[in-house]
Design an enzyme around this catalytic site. Structure first.
Site, PDB file in Angstrom:
ATOM      1  N   ASP A  74       0.823  -1.212   0.000  1.00  0.00           N
ATOM      2  CA  ASP A  74       0.000   0.000   0.000  1.00  0.00           C
ATOM      3  C   ASP A  74       0.859   1.266   0.000  1.00  0.00           C
ATOM      4  O   ASP A  74       2.074   1.221   0.257  1.00  0.00           O
ATOM      5  CB  ASP A  74      -0.929  -0.034   1.223  1.00  0.00           C
ATOM      6  CG  ASP A  74      -2.331   0.456   0.883  1.00  0.00           C
ATOM      7  OD1 ASP A  74      -2.440   1.347   0.023  1.00  0.00           O
ATOM      8  OD2 ASP A  74      -3.298  -0.039   1.485  1.00  0.00           O
TER       9      ASP A  74
ATOM     10  N   ASP B 127     -10.811   1.619  -3.826  1.00  0.00           N
ATOM     11  CA  ASP B 127     -11.294   1.075  -2.550  1.00  0.00           C
ATOM     12  C   ASP B 127     -12.792   0.827  -2.567  1.00  0.00           C
ATOM     13  O   ASP B 127     -13.342   0.314  -1.595  1.00  0.00           O
ATOM     14  CB  ASP B 127     -10.956   2.035  -1.398  1.00  0.00           C
ATOM     15  CG  ASP B 127      -9.600   1.711  -0.783  1.00  0.00           C
ATOM     16  OD1 ASP B 127      -9.016   0.684  -1.165  1.00  0.00           O
ATOM     17  OD2 ASP B 127      -9.137   2.480   0.081  1.00  0.00           O
TER      18      ASP B 127
HETATM   19  C1  GLA Z   1      -5.929   1.444   1.958  1.00  0.00           C
HETATM   20  C2  GLA Z   1      -6.269   0.318   1.011  1.00  0.00           C
HETATM   21  C3  GLA Z   1      -7.343  -0.548   1.598  1.00  0.00           C
HETATM   22  C4  GLA Z   1      -6.872  -1.093   2.922  1.00  0.00           C
HETATM   23  C5  GLA Z   1      -6.471   0.043   3.847  1.00  0.00           C
HETATM   24  C6  GLA Z   1      -5.838  -0.453   5.097  1.00  0.00           C
HETATM   25  O1  GLA Z   1      -6.985   2.332   2.087  1.00  0.00           O
HETATM   26  O2  GLA Z   1      -6.654   0.830  -0.223  1.00  0.00           O
HETATM   27  O3  GLA Z   1      -7.682  -1.606   0.729  1.00  0.00           O
HETATM   28  O4  GLA Z   1      -5.795  -1.969   2.717  1.00  0.00           O
HETATM   29  O5  GLA Z   1      -5.552   0.925   3.211  1.00  0.00           O
HETATM   30  O6  GLA Z   1      -5.494   0.568   5.951  1.00  0.00           O
END
Ligand code: GLA
Length: 719
Positions: free
Chosen positions: A455, A521
């Site tokens: 990430d 997301d």
């Molecule tokens: C980001 C990612 C999510 C998740 C969160 C965890 O927002 O896009 O899919 O992994 O971080 O904190």
């Protein structure tokens, strides 16, 4: 000079690019449709425009690296200086190395060396045109001066000509959970300029810049496109001057966006630009996709094993990680057919929420008294792969790491500002990279990780390295690449997903070293229909993660039917992001059925040609994948908004073999899509199934069921 000596004739796929190397610097004479060798005489004879009033006394020409000194008044191809001097680059060709010769005297590779002898700079331009028609351009600049003054490189752009008929632009913008939203506008005098200054492409990345004949669609008209395969800062502009660009009208310029002083080259130092990828099609956007998908599928990092059905724990439990709950979730996942289980954020110490914990990467003993190993073993015991979430480039101010090494943080003298309560680590420091490599490598080895969700949850601002006070996005990007590459060298079977708050680091630079992107997301299928449609312009479906979530989407609070969620998530690297323990028995049975369908269709979906029909009704979407052999296809007929008409007009289904007959069936194994009609068009319920030729389907089309918004069904075509 003979014509063959004068011209470089690159040919690949449906594309020809012709470069004149007879004058000082290289000039692109043509980038577009295939030309035969016999047509090059006419091309060469028609490269000079008229000399118009109030202009130079010689015809204007466009170089590949145009600068003011040669009469170019728009954005230059290259900008540099040595303490203010030599600010007018004067590059002349010193050698041309042609690659493999192919048909009709064409070659698909050329290296052009240029030099500015006075400024003591050399430039190597490499151009590769692949079998899919993707032209890959890259520059390397070397400073040779051993004098006092380093070379400050301010910009280096690939500048390609566009004809006057290319008069409409489409690129992308967006925000978190609404990525890759298209925007269109006419080409006009001046510059349509997009700059990504976020240290990552960003949720609003231009992504793919398309310029084409007005009104271009998925299946029609001529289009030119550019993508910067780079995960740091970049710039793309479409520019037009009233005086044109030689016999061309406008240009597209693309490259890395360099900050002041960021690239300062001492004697012998070299800067290499990211790859700029260029595509052309006379069959609309789908033609571009075909070329880019072919290119992406040819990358060494591209996965070639079946894409495992994935369960990601994020929306199931968020930070509330409990070994018992997650072990039960793993068992349920295995039961419904999941093949990879990914433990998301929250497994490491100091992480009750998103305010702390990043940087140390040690297992949280309060949540995991027996370690994460226990879950990894259970997951592996079920025959699933095990993945873990990391956010390597980031640190929370309160972590052990931040306390011990305040100077490991990237940031300006103004002071770094937190974003999601986090700061950015300075990966340009060797000791930072070593720390991260040691921590991640340890987890991969001890837990037997098959997968990392990588990430990157914030933009970079004022990204200045402590050590030298210089802008560091370029170095930071290369350092992240190096970290990923080193992990892959050590663990060749390890797969890595690029996730940056969902969708903010989606480019063919990161995909040269990772196996999947998390494009957004949002798991809301209405949003996803659009995000996947446009992400898929550049990327083939097998690298685009797509998850089924609960009925009420966490990001939009919109509710949708299970079958719509299923059909939507099928057209990607499919997964589940849902607390399966909260599902009813019927839902678990349905999920298992969907998992079987995904496995049945993924060989087709992950290797075939993506097709999107141009449908008149803006509320309806018809897209699918046709096998390379053209004998099999699966389409999705989806409705995202109500229909204006109470009718089922014929919809043309393109992309099949015109000369073959196909048996057509509605596949509603996942549940019956909700209708806005008493009955379907009669062919849809007839037995035996309707047969029609690919030509009939593409030219005449079929009346398709009138669905309610938020409904989708599958159409299968077999010859
Ligand atoms: C980001 C990612 C999510 C998740 C969160 C965890 O927002 O896009 O899919 O992994 O971080 O904190």
């Amino acid at each position: 000079m003979t014509l063959d000596e004068r011209l470089i004739h690159l040919a690949g796929g449906a594309v020809t690019c012709v470069i004149d190397v007879s004058t000082g610097g290289p000039r692109v004479l043509h980038w577009g449709a295939r030309l035969a060798r016999e047509e090059l005489d006419a091309l060469a004879a028609t490269t000079e425009p008229a000399v118009v009033f109030s202009s130079f006394d010689v015809p204007r020409a466009l170089g590949l690296l145009p600068v003011s000194g040669e009469g170019w008044s728009s954005t230059p191809g290259i900008e540099w200086h040595r303490a203010g001097a030599y600010a007018d680059p004067r590059l002349a060709i010193t050698s041309v190395e042609r690659g493999a010769r192919k048909d009709h005297g064409a070659c698909d590779a050329v290296d052009i060396s240029l030099a500015d002898a006075e400024a003591e700079v050399t430039v190597l331009l490499t151009l590769r045109l692949d079998v899919h028609g993707i032209l890959r351009a890259r520059y390397c600049v070397t400073s040779h001066s051993d004098g006092e003054r380093p070379l400050d490189l301010a910009a280096l752009r690939i500048i390609m000509p566009l004809p006057a008929r290319a008069n409409e632009i489409m690129d992308f913008t967006g925000r978190w959970t609404r990525e890759r939203a298209p925007q269109r506008m006419p080409v006009s005098d001046g510059s349509h300029r997009r700059a990504a200054r976020r240290g990552r492409p960003g949720h609003d990345a231009p992504y793919l810049t398309v310029v084409g004949e007005e009104g271009f669609q998925f299946r029609s008209r001529e289009v030119w496109a550019v993508h910067v395969a780079w995960s740091g800062d970049s710039e793309v502009s479409v520019e037009r001057l009233p005086e044109g660009a030689g016999v061309h009208s406008a240009v597209v310029a693309a490259g890395e966006l360099l900050a002041p002083g960021e690239i300062r080259l001492g004697p012998g130092d070299q800067y290499c630009s990211p790859d700029v990828l260029l595509a052309w099609s006379n069959a609309g956007l789908d033609g571009l996709s075909e070329a880019f998908h072919g290119y992406a599928r040819g990358l060494d990092a591209h996965p070639n094993s079946p894409r495992p059905l994935t369960l990601n724990t994020w929306e199931a439990v968020y930070f509330d990680q409990d070994p018992g709950t997650l072990t039960r979730l793993a068992a349920l996942a295995a039961q419904v057919g999941v093949e990879r289980f990914v433990l998301d954020d929250g497994w490491f110490a100091g992480r009750p929420d998103d305010r702390s914990g990043l940087g140390d990467w040690v297992v949280d003993a309060s949540k995991w008294p027996d370690g994460v190993q226990q879950l990894a073993d259970a997951v592996h015991g079920h025959g699933m792969g095990f993945g873990l979430w990391f956010e390597p480039e980031m640190v929370n101010p309160g972590s052990e790491l931040a306390r011990a090494h305040a100077d490991w943080v990237l940031g300006t003298r103004i002071g770094p500002t937190t974003w999601r309560h986090q700061l950015v680590l300075d990966l340009t420091r060797r000791e930072v990279r070593e720390h991260l490599l040691e921590r991640i490598d340890h987890a991969v080895r001890t837990l037997g990780l098959d997968y990392i969700k990588w990430d990157h949850n914030r933009d970079l601002h004022g990204a200045v390295a402590h050590v030298d006070g210089a802008h560091a996005v370029h170095r930071q990007t290369l350092a992240a690449y190096e970290l990923i590459d080193t992990l892959h060298q050590r663990h060749p079977a390890l797969e890595i997903e690029s996730c940056a708050s969902g969708g903010a680091r989606v480019d063919l630079g990161i995909l040269s070293r990772t196996q999947r992107v998390w494009p957004s997301d949002t798991n809301d299928p209405i949003e996803r229909q659009m995000i996947q449609r446009w992400t898929g312009l550049l990327l083939p479906p097998e690298v685009v993660g797509s998850h089924v979530g609960p009925a009420r989407a966490h990001t939009t609070h919109r509710t949708s039917s299970l079958d719509f969620r299923f059909v939507t998530a099928l057209f990607g690297h499919a997964g589940i992001e849902w607390d399966l323990a909260s599902c009813s028995d019927e839902e678990l049975v349905a999920i298992a059925r969907w998992a079987r369908l995904y496995k049945e269709f993924r060989p087709l979906l992950h290797s075939g040609r993506t097709v999107r029909a141009d449908v008149a009704d803006p509320g309806a979407l018809l897209h699918g994948v046709v096998s390379i052999e053209l004998d099999h296809a699966l389409f999705s007929w989806a409705r995202v908004a109500t229909s204006g008409a109470a009718s089922t007009p014929r919809v043309r289904v393109p992309g099949l073999d015109p000369s073959r007959q196909y048996a057509i069936s509605l596949r509603e194994d996942l549940g019956k899509a909700s209708r806005q009609a008493v009955s379907d068009p009669s062919w849809a319920v007839a037995s035996p199934p309707l047969r029609a030729s690919g030509r009939f389907l593409a030219e005449v089309g079929l009346p398709l069921p009138l669905l309610n918004p938020g409904a989708a069904l599958l159409l299968e075509f077999r010859s």
